[in-house]
Structures are given as structure tokens and as C-alpha cells.
Design a protein around this motif. Sequence first.
Motif, PDB file in Angstrom:
ATOM      1  N   TYR A   1      -3.403 -26.165-105.514  1.00 50.44           N
ATOM      2  CA  TYR A   1      -2.204 -26.712-106.147  1.00 50.44           C
ATOM      3  C   TYR A   1      -1.924 -28.096-105.580  1.00 50.44           C
ATOM      4  N   ARG A   2      -1.038 -28.809-106.240  1.00 45.09           N
ATOM      5  CA  ARG A   2      -0.601 -30.138-105.779  1.00 45.09           C
ATOM      6  C   ARG A   2       0.911 -30.201-105.880  1.00 45.09           C
ATOM      7  N   THR A   3       1.489 -31.119-105.125  1.00 48.11           N
ATOM      8  CA  THR A   3       2.934 -31.340-105.195  1.00 48.11           C
ATOM      9  C   THR A   3       3.189 -32.807-105.530  1.00 48.11           C
ATOM     10  N   PRO A   4       4.374 -33.123-106.079  1.00 53.82           N
ATOM     11  CA  PRO A   4       4.678 -34.525-106.377  1.00 53.82           C
ATOM     12  C   PRO A   4       4.725 -35.406-105.121  1.00 53.82           C
ATOM     13  N   GLN A   5       5.020 -34.817-103.961  1.00 55.76           N
ATOM     14  CA  GLN A   5       5.156 -35.586-102.736  1.00 55.76           C
ATOM     15  C   GLN A   5       3.831 -35.848-102.024  1.00 55.76           C
ATOM     16  N   CYS A   6       2.775 -35.125-102.391  1.00 57.78           N
ATOM     17  CA  CYS A   6       1.507 -35.212-101.656  1.00 57.78           C
ATOM     18  C   CYS A   6       0.336 -35.343-102.634  1.00 57.78           C
ATOM     19  N   PRO A   7      -0.489 -36.361-102.472  1.00 59.35           N
ATOM     20  CA  PRO A   7      -1.621 -36.532-103.390  1.00 59.35           C
ATOM     21  C   PRO A   7      -2.786 -35.572-103.098  1.00 59.35           C
ATOM     22  N   ASP A   8      -2.772 -34.911-101.929  1.00 55.77           N
ATOM     23  CA  ASP A   8      -3.882 -34.044-101.543  1.00 55.77           C
ATOM     24  C   ASP A   8      -3.846 -32.709-102.269  1.00 55.77           C
ATOM     25  N   MET A   9      -5.033 -32.134-102.451  1.00 54.94           N
ATOM     26  CA  MET A   9      -5.128 -30.792-103.002  1.00 54.94           C
ATOM     27  C   MET A   9      -4.813 -29.804-101.885  1.00 54.94           C
ATOM     28  N   LEU A  10      -3.857 -28.939-102.118  1.00 53.37           N
ATOM     29  CA  LEU A  10      -3.433 -27.930-101.153  1.00 53.37           C
ATOM     30  C   LEU A  10      -3.841 -26.558-101.676  1.00 53.37           C
ATOM     31  N   PHE A  11      -3.753 -25.534-100.823  1.00 54.06           N
ATOM     32  CA  PHE A  11      -4.183 -24.197-101.214  1.00 54.06           C
ATOM     33  C   PHE A  11      -3.204 -23.150-100.708  1.00 54.06           C
ATOM     34  N   THR A  12      -3.066 -22.075-101.486  1.00 58.81           N
ATOM     35  CA  THR A  12      -2.383 -20.880-101.010  1.00 58.81           C
ATOM     36  C   THR A  12      -3.437 -19.791-100.876  1.00 58.81           C
ATOM     37  N   ILE A  13      -3.138 -18.821-100.027  1.00 62.90           N
ATOM     38  CA  ILE A  13      -4.001 -17.659 -99.872  1.00 62.90           C
ATOM     39  C   ILE A  13      -3.159 -16.433-100.176  1.00 62.90           C
ATOM     40  N   GLN A  14      -3.751 -15.484-100.894  1.00 67.48           N
ATOM     41  CA  GLN A  14      -3.043 -14.263-101.277  1.00 67.48           C
ATOM     42  C   GLN A  14      -3.906 -13.056-100.943  1.00 67.48           C
ATOM     43  N   ASN A  15      -3.281 -12.030-100.381  1.00 70.30           N
ATOM     44  CA  ASN A  15      -3.969 -10.777-100.081  1.00 70.30           C
ATOM     45  C   ASN A  15      -3.993  -9.930-101.356  1.00 70.30           C
ATOM     46  N   LEU A  16      -5.175  -9.619-101.855  1.00 68.04           N
ATOM     47  CA  LEU A  16      -5.323  -8.803-103.066  1.00 68.04           C
ATOM     48  C   LEU A  16      -5.695  -7.356-102.752  1.00 68.04           C
ATOM     49  N   SER A  17      -5.810  -7.032-101.474  1.00 69.02           N
ATOM     50  CA  SER A  17      -6.226  -5.688-101.073  1.00 69.02           C
ATOM     51  C   SER A  17      -5.024  -4.772-100.919  1.00 69.02           C
ATOM     52  N   GLN A  18      -5.055  -3.636-101.634  1.00 68.11           N
ATOM     53  CA  GLN A  18      -3.983  -2.646-101.510  1.00 68.11           C
ATOM     54  C   GLN A  18      -4.151  -1.776-100.277  1.00 68.11           C
ATOM     55  N   ARG A  19      -5.373  -1.679 -99.772  1.00 63.07           N
ATOM     56  CA  ARG A  19      -5.607  -0.745 -98.676  1.00 63.07           C
ATOM     57  C   ARG A  19      -5.690  -1.402 -97.308  1.00 63.07           C
ATOM     58  N   GLY A  20      -5.694  -2.704 -97.238  1.00 61.63           N
ATOM     59  CA  GLY A  20      -5.823  -3.334 -95.932  1.00 61.63           C
ATOM     60  C   GLY A  20      -4.965  -4.566 -95.778  1.00 61.63           C
ATOM     61  N   ARG A  21      -4.524  -4.778 -94.553  1.00 57.07           N
ATOM     62  CA  ARG A  21      -3.757  -5.977 -94.258  1.00 57.07           C
ATOM     63  C   ARG A  21      -4.694  -7.113 -93.921  1.00 57.07           C
ATOM     64  N   MET A  22      -4.157  -8.291 -94.033  1.00 59.86           N
ATOM     65  CA  MET A  22      -4.902  -9.490 -93.727  1.00 59.86           C
ATOM     66  C   MET A  22      -3.996 -10.351 -92.863  1.00 59.86           C
ATOM     67  N   SER A  23      -4.579 -11.141 -91.981  1.00 58.19           N
ATOM     68  CA  SER A  23      -3.767 -12.068 -91.200  1.00 58.19           C
ATOM     69  C   SER A  23      -4.332 -13.474 -91.342  1.00 58.19           C
ATOM     70  N   VAL A  24      -3.422 -14.444 -91.327  1.00 62.71           N
ATOM     71  CA  VAL A  24      -3.778 -15.854 -91.394  1.00 62.71           C
ATOM     72  C   VAL A  24      -3.158 -16.516 -90.172  1.00 62.71           C
ATOM     73  N   ASN A  25      -3.999 -16.955 -89.244  1.00 59.55           N
ATOM     74  CA  ASN A  25      -3.544 -17.535 -87.974  1.00 59.55           C
ATOM     75  C   ASN A  25      -2.514 -16.643 -87.289  1.00 59.55           C
ATOM     76  N   GLY A  26      -2.728 -15.334 -87.349  1.00 61.22           N
ATOM     77  CA  GLY A  26      -1.864 -14.383 -86.676  1.00 61.22           C
ATOM     78  C   GLY A  26      -0.694 -13.876 -87.497  1.00 61.22           C
ATOM     79  N   SER A  27      -0.428 -14.457 -88.662  1.00 62.77           N
ATOM     80  CA  SER A  27       0.671 -14.000 -89.530  1.00 62.77           C
ATOM     81  C   SER A  27       0.123 -12.990 -90.534  1.00 62.77           C
ATOM     82  N   ALA A  28       0.704 -11.793 -90.543  1.00 65.85           N
ATOM     83  CA  ALA A  28       0.221 -10.717 -91.413  1.00 65.85           C
ATOM     84  C   ALA A  28       0.637 -10.944 -92.858  1.00 65.85           C
ATOM     85  N   LEU A  29      -0.272 -10.611 -93.761  1.00 64.72           N
ATOM     86  CA  LEU A  29       0.001 -10.638 -95.199  1.00 64.72           C
ATOM     87  C   LEU A  29      -0.312  -9.259 -95.759  1.00 64.72           C
ATOM     88  N   ASP A  30       0.665  -8.626 -96.387  1.00 65.77           N
ATOM     89  CA  ASP A  30       0.454  -7.352 -97.059  1.00 65.77           C
ATOM     90  C   ASP A  30       0.024  -7.611 -98.500  1.00 65.77           C
TER      91      ASP A  30
END
Length: 195
Positions: free
Chosen positions: A77-106
Motif C-alpha cells: 500500500y501507499r499513503t499520501p504522505q510517503c512515496p515509498d511502497m509500504l506493506f501490511t502483514i496479516q495472519n491467515l492461519s486459524q490454528r496457529g499464532r504468528m508473531s512479528v518482532n515479538g508482537s503476536a497476531l491472531d
Amino acid sequence: MNVSQTIETEEDFLTCLHIKFYHPQQNCRGLYGLLPLGTKNTHSADDPLKLGRDAHACSYSLVDPRVSRKQLSLQAYRTPQCPDMLFTIQNLSQRGRMSVNGSALDYLERMDLPNKALIRFGEYEMLVVREFGEAKGNFEVQFEVLAVPPSRQTFLCVPTTTAVMDTCSPVMNGLPTDVSAIGPLETDETLMYLS
């Protein structure tokens, strides 16, 4: 030489996601057999990049029955304030947790992906490093396999919440580690005097 051959186009400077995998049993199993290792692959920015076990439902697949059919998604994705391409990450697994730099995502939770991120799911460690580019319509993905876990190379300063001094300890991205492997993290000398 033709002028059109010497002019650089914006597509020459694609943002690249370097995705580096580690699994403790990667040498005895063909976990990465379906990944295009070592080559850069162009991906459309308006199409989520999905990673999982199902080669039909995902952009890239891991050959591991313990990985979810759809494990995770990276969305540009991009924002009006930043010309760089940015990214989001989403956990699609119903049976397992995921962590990103130590932050858990259900399941179905998402967050902005930092420029350098250690992602953990199951026994996998996945280091994602973003290399900036100028193109807006596409980005590149390059996969590789690491010989050692990236968490062993990443040390964070973790402030303590007790009355003891703050320490910079090799706690791997805020996740619990085998304390015997890294030794004591701190001592509280005041305990000897209070007892």
C-alpha cells in the motif's frame, strides 16, 4: 544506441522484499521445494502475496503439512504522505499464532510491516527485509534459506519492569528463550539485603 534503451524507467527500481527462511529441520526435509530460491520474482502491488501450504490458493508454497493452507498475507500500500511502497502483514492461519518482532497476531489480525521484521509461525523463522524502490505498480520478492536462525543474530534492548536496572539482553525479539543457553540476564543484588 537508441534513446529509449538508455532511459531508465520507474520499473527498473522495484521495491524488493528479501524473505529469508529458517526451520530447524530444513536440511532433512524438502520444505522449500516450491519456492523460487535465489531469484527475484515480480509481483503485482494490487495483489496480496499469500504464503502457505496450498499451491493453488497461495502465491508461494511451503511443502510442510504443519503449515496452514493459507498462513500469511503481505499487502502493498501507499499513503499520501510517503512515496515509498509500504506493506501490511496479516495472519491467515486459524490454528496457529504468528508473531512479528515479538508482537503476536491472531487469526485475521494485521499490522504494518517494519523495514526489517522477524516473523515466527510454527517452527519457522522468516526474516523480511524491505529494499526501497520507486515503482508503484509492482514489487519484487526474493527468497533464500538461512543456515542459522535469524533470531540468534537479532538482539533487542528490553527494559525491565522491576525495580532493578534496565538491561540490554539477548532476549530474542521479546520472546522467551532458553535461559540456560544465554546465561543469566540480570541479578538483583537488593534481594540479599532484604531477606
